[in-house]
Design a protein around this motif. Structure first.
Motif, PDB file in Angstrom:
ATOM      1  N   GLU A   1      -2.652 -28.218  48.390  1.00  0.00           N
ATOM      2  CA  GLU A   1      -3.428 -29.053  48.425  1.00  0.00           C
ATOM      3  C   GLU A   1      -3.098 -30.211  47.179  1.00  0.00           C
ATOM      4  N   VAL A   2      -2.008 -30.801  47.573  1.00  0.00           N
ATOM      5  CA  VAL A   2      -1.370 -31.813  46.592  1.00  0.00           C
ATOM      6  C   VAL A   2      -1.563 -33.161  47.375  1.00  0.00           C
ATOM      7  N   SER A   3      -2.106 -34.062  46.933  1.00  0.00           N
ATOM      8  CA  SER A   3      -2.133 -35.415  47.672  1.00  0.00           C
ATOM      9  C   SER A   3      -1.070 -36.111  47.719  1.00  0.00           C
ATOM     10  N   ASN A   4      -0.738 -36.780  48.950  1.00  0.00           N
ATOM     11  CA  ASN A   4       0.350 -37.785  49.004  1.00  0.00           C
ATOM     12  C   ASN A   4       0.172 -39.098  48.140  1.00  0.00           C
ATOM     13  N   ARG A   5      -1.235 -39.357  48.355  1.00  0.00           N
ATOM     14  CA  ARG A   5      -1.803 -40.528  47.657  1.00  0.00           C
ATOM     15  C   ARG A   5      -1.404 -40.496  46.212  1.00  0.00           C
ATOM     16  N   ARG A   6      -1.582 -39.488  45.625  1.00  0.00           N
ATOM     17  CA  ARG A   6      -1.152 -39.552  44.185  1.00  0.00           C
ATOM     18  C   ARG A   6       0.086 -39.057  43.822  1.00  0.00           C
ATOM     19  N   PHE A   7       0.543 -37.881  44.502  1.00  0.00           N
ATOM     20  CA  PHE A   7       1.643 -37.289  44.031  1.00  0.00           C
ATOM     21  C   PHE A   7       2.788 -37.062  45.353  1.00  0.00           C
ATOM     22  N   GLY A   8       2.813 -38.086  46.253  1.00  0.00           N
ATOM     23  CA  GLY A   8       3.900 -38.221  47.047  1.00  0.00           C
ATOM     24  C   GLY A   8       5.459 -37.888  46.667  1.00  0.00           C
ATOM     25  N   ALA A   9       5.684 -38.573  45.521  1.00  0.00           N
ATOM     26  CA  ALA A   9       6.904 -38.392  44.860  1.00  0.00           C
ATOM     27  C   ALA A   9       7.112 -37.002  44.532  1.00  0.00           C
ATOM     28  N   GLU A  10       6.208 -36.139  44.234  1.00  0.00           N
ATOM     29  CA  GLU A  10       6.483 -34.713  43.749  1.00  0.00           C
ATOM     30  C   GLU A  10       6.394 -33.683  44.862  1.00  0.00           C
ATOM     31  N   GLN A  11       5.824 -34.250  46.071  1.00  0.00           N
ATOM     32  CA  GLN A  11       5.750 -33.310  47.192  1.00  0.00           C
ATOM     33  C   GLN A  11       6.943 -32.605  47.610  1.00  0.00           C
ATOM     34  N   PRO A  12       8.218 -33.231  47.538  1.00  0.00           N
ATOM     35  CA  PRO A  12       9.368 -32.431  47.980  1.00  0.00           C
ATOM     36  C   PRO A  12       9.582 -31.381  47.100  1.00  0.00           C
ATOM     37  N   ALA A  13       9.558 -31.604  45.987  1.00  0.00           N
ATOM     38  CA  ALA A  13       9.806 -30.589  44.741  1.00  0.00           C
ATOM     39  C   ALA A  13       8.801 -29.383  45.047  1.00  0.00           C
ATOM     40  N   SER A  14       7.681 -29.830  45.101  1.00  0.00           N
ATOM     41  CA  SER A  14       6.599 -28.846  45.520  1.00  0.00           C
ATOM     42  C   SER A  14       7.022 -27.888  46.608  1.00  0.00           C
ATOM     43  N   LEU A  15       7.304 -28.615  47.713  1.00  0.00           N
ATOM     44  CA  LEU A  15       7.593 -27.782  48.842  1.00  0.00           C
ATOM     45  C   LEU A  15       8.694 -26.734  48.731  1.00  0.00           C
ATOM     46  N   ALA A  16       9.854 -27.291  48.080  1.00  0.00           N
ATOM     47  CA  ALA A  16      10.895 -26.371  47.883  1.00  0.00           C
ATOM     48  C   ALA A  16      10.478 -25.276  46.913  1.00  0.00           C
ATOM     49  N   ARG A  17       9.624 -25.612  45.955  1.00  0.00           N
ATOM     50  CA  ARG A  17       9.267 -24.232  45.091  1.00  0.00           C
ATOM     51  C   ARG A  17       8.402 -23.466  45.988  1.00  0.00           C
ATOM     52  N   ALA A  18       7.275 -23.889  46.842  1.00  0.00           N
ATOM     53  CA  ALA A  18       6.585 -23.063  47.714  1.00  0.00           C
ATOM     54  C   ALA A  18       7.585 -22.279  48.532  1.00  0.00           C
ATOM     55  N   ARG A  19       8.625 -22.882  49.101  1.00  0.00           N
ATOM     56  CA  ARG A  19       9.463 -21.842  49.938  1.00  0.00           C
ATOM     57  C   ARG A  19      10.186 -20.792  49.111  1.00  0.00           C
ATOM     58  N   GLN A  20      10.485 -20.857  47.790  1.00  0.00           N
ATOM     59  CA  GLN A  20      10.928 -19.826  47.051  1.00  0.00           C
ATOM     60  C   GLN A  20       9.899 -18.856  46.786  1.00  0.00           C
ATOM     61  N   LEU A  21       8.542 -19.330  46.523  1.00  0.00           N
ATOM     62  CA  LEU A  21       7.656 -18.297  46.571  1.00  0.00           C
ATOM     63  C   LEU A  21       7.419 -17.567  47.767  1.00  0.00           C
ATOM     64  N   GLN A  22       7.384 -18.215  48.966  1.00  0.00           N
ATOM     65  CA  GLN A  22       7.273 -17.585  50.270  1.00  0.00           C
ATOM     66  C   GLN A  22       8.425 -16.629  50.282  1.00  0.00           C
ATOM     67  N   ALA A  23       9.546 -16.769  50.018  1.00  0.00           N
ATOM     68  CA  ALA A  23      10.755 -15.720  50.034  1.00  0.00           C
ATOM     69  C   ALA A  23      10.522 -14.675  49.021  1.00  0.00           C
ATOM     70  N   LEU A  24       9.720 -14.863  47.851  1.00  0.00           N
ATOM     71  CA  LEU A  24       9.501 -13.707  47.157  1.00  0.00           C
ATOM     72  C   LEU A  24       8.470 -12.535  47.644  1.00  0.00           C
ATOM     73  N   VAL A  25       7.682 -13.137  48.598  1.00  0.00           N
ATOM     74  CA  VAL A  25       6.689 -12.452  49.413  1.00  0.00           C
ATOM     75  C   VAL A  25       7.456 -11.565  50.316  1.00  0.00           C
ATOM     76  N   ASN A  26       8.201 -12.502  51.095  1.00  0.00           N
ATOM     77  CA  ASN A  26       8.513 -12.069  52.558  1.00  0.00           C
ATOM     78  C   ASN A  26       9.696 -11.093  52.230  1.00  0.00           C
ATOM     79  N   ASN A  27      10.443 -11.150  51.345  1.00  0.00           N
ATOM     80  CA  ASN A  27      11.595 -10.283  51.035  1.00  0.00           C
ATOM     81  C   ASN A  27      11.159  -8.826  50.744  1.00  0.00           C
ATOM     82  N   ARG A  28       9.968  -8.816  50.040  1.00  0.00           N
ATOM     83  CA  ARG A  28       9.333  -7.226  49.804  1.00  0.00           C
ATOM     84  C   ARG A  28       8.546  -6.728  50.895  1.00  0.00           C
ATOM     85  N   VAL A  29       8.264  -7.313  52.018  1.00  0.00           N
ATOM     86  CA  VAL A  29       7.412  -6.730  53.315  1.00  0.00           C
ATOM     87  C   VAL A  29       8.271  -6.523  54.315  1.00  0.00           C
TER      88      VAL A  29
END
Length: 301
Positions: free
Chosen positions: A273-301
């Motif tokens: 829940e990170v708005s494009n209207r205020r943080f559009g420039a930061e969304q790609p970096a947040s997406l990359a970070r979130a995919r790293q977090l996704q991997a932290l979970v999925n690699n353990r289950v």
């Protein structure tokens, strides 16, 4: 190996009730490679007095077809199944949103947990049961549509208010024990609530994670907003106060610690829940970070 977090994306909302601003957000999310979009459909004037407006619904269906996203839906932000005065209307709207979910092939509907305001203390009597009964009724309604109702934890906003903690939402979900009812764990909300109440953040997260089938991820400093009015929304960010919905890394939540430990229900979506209207420039970096977090979970289950 079964993936626990199956998709990563962002929410999208209209700024003015119209589709032009909404479609702009959708295009931006497609360009940065989001996999899933949480449609804030009640920002689009799709429902009037509990009735779906056909012309606007047709337009939403077209917008959904124009993109290859997986979809989830956020219901009324002001939803409150503890309020006896509006409960019938709340349920009517929530059921209409379930039908909207089905028509755009969204299989998760996020619904906020309720509250008893400080100025309505008499509503505290029976509030927990009233909310539980409403969620059961909504889950039963959603079952033939194949939609999961995902109950989101919120936080106290004033002295004397009553809300369930994440651990208490987890207890309600276990007691109801409905296959179409899961939790939405909002980490920013939990952080604020735990800081305000003097509770351990990780303990509350651990309590809710096993019944969680949907994630709301946004950064925060865990502070209540306070009484000082903000002239610009950016004032809150500068002060580090309030429910800021910051890009990942802007706050002080230890995301790697959380996602290295917790696991969630199968087929969970991680929504930022990170708005494009205020943080559009930061969304790609947040997406990359979130995919790293996704991997932290999925690699353990």
């Amino acid at each position: 190996m079964t993936a626990c977090i199956t998709s990563v994306g962002f929410n999208a909302a209209s700024t003015d009730g119209e589709f032009t601003s909404y479609e702009l957000e959708m295009r931006n999310l497609a360009e940065i490679g989001a996999e899933v979009v949480e449609m804030c459909v009640t920002s689009l004037d799709l429902i009037a007095n509990g009735r779906i407006m056909p012309e606007r619904m047709a337009r939403l269906e077209k917008v959904a077809r124009d993109y290859k996203f997986k979809y989830t839906v956020h219901g009324l932000v002001s939803s409150d199944f503890m309020d006896p005065d509006t409960l019938d209307r709340q349920l009517k709207v929530a059921k209409a949103v379930v039908e909207i979910c089905d028509r755009i092939d969204a299989r998760v509907l996020v619904q906020h947990s309720g509250r008893v305001r400080a100025d309505t203390p008499l509503n505290r009597a029976g509030a927990d049961q009233r909310e539980a009964d409403a969620f059961y009724e909504l889950a039963e309604f959603a079952k033939p549509y194949g939609v999961r109702i995902a109950v989101e934890n919120c936080f106290l906003t004033s002295q004397g208010e009553y809300r369930r903690l994440p651990s208490e939402i987890a207890g309600m979900l276990r007691e109801i024990n409905h296959p179409n009812l899961v939790g939405t764990l909002d980490f920013g909300h939990a952080y604020i609530d735990c800081t305000h109440r003097g509770l351990d953040f990780m303990t509350e997260l651990r309590a809710m994670a096993p019944v969680t089938g949907h994630l709301h991820v946004h950064d925060s400093y865990g502070n209540m907003r306070g009484a000082t009015p903000f002239y610009y929304p950016q004032d809150g960010v500068a002060l580090g106060l309030g429910d800021l919905h910051l890009p990942l890394g802007w706050g002080d939540i230890n995301w790697e610690e959380i996602f290295s430990e917790l696991t969630f229900l199968p087929d969970t979506a991680l929504m930022m829940e990170v708005s494009n209207r205020r943080f559009g420039a930061e969304q790609p970096a947040s997406l990359a970070r979130a995919r790293q977090l996704q991997a932290l979970v999925n690699n353990r289950v």
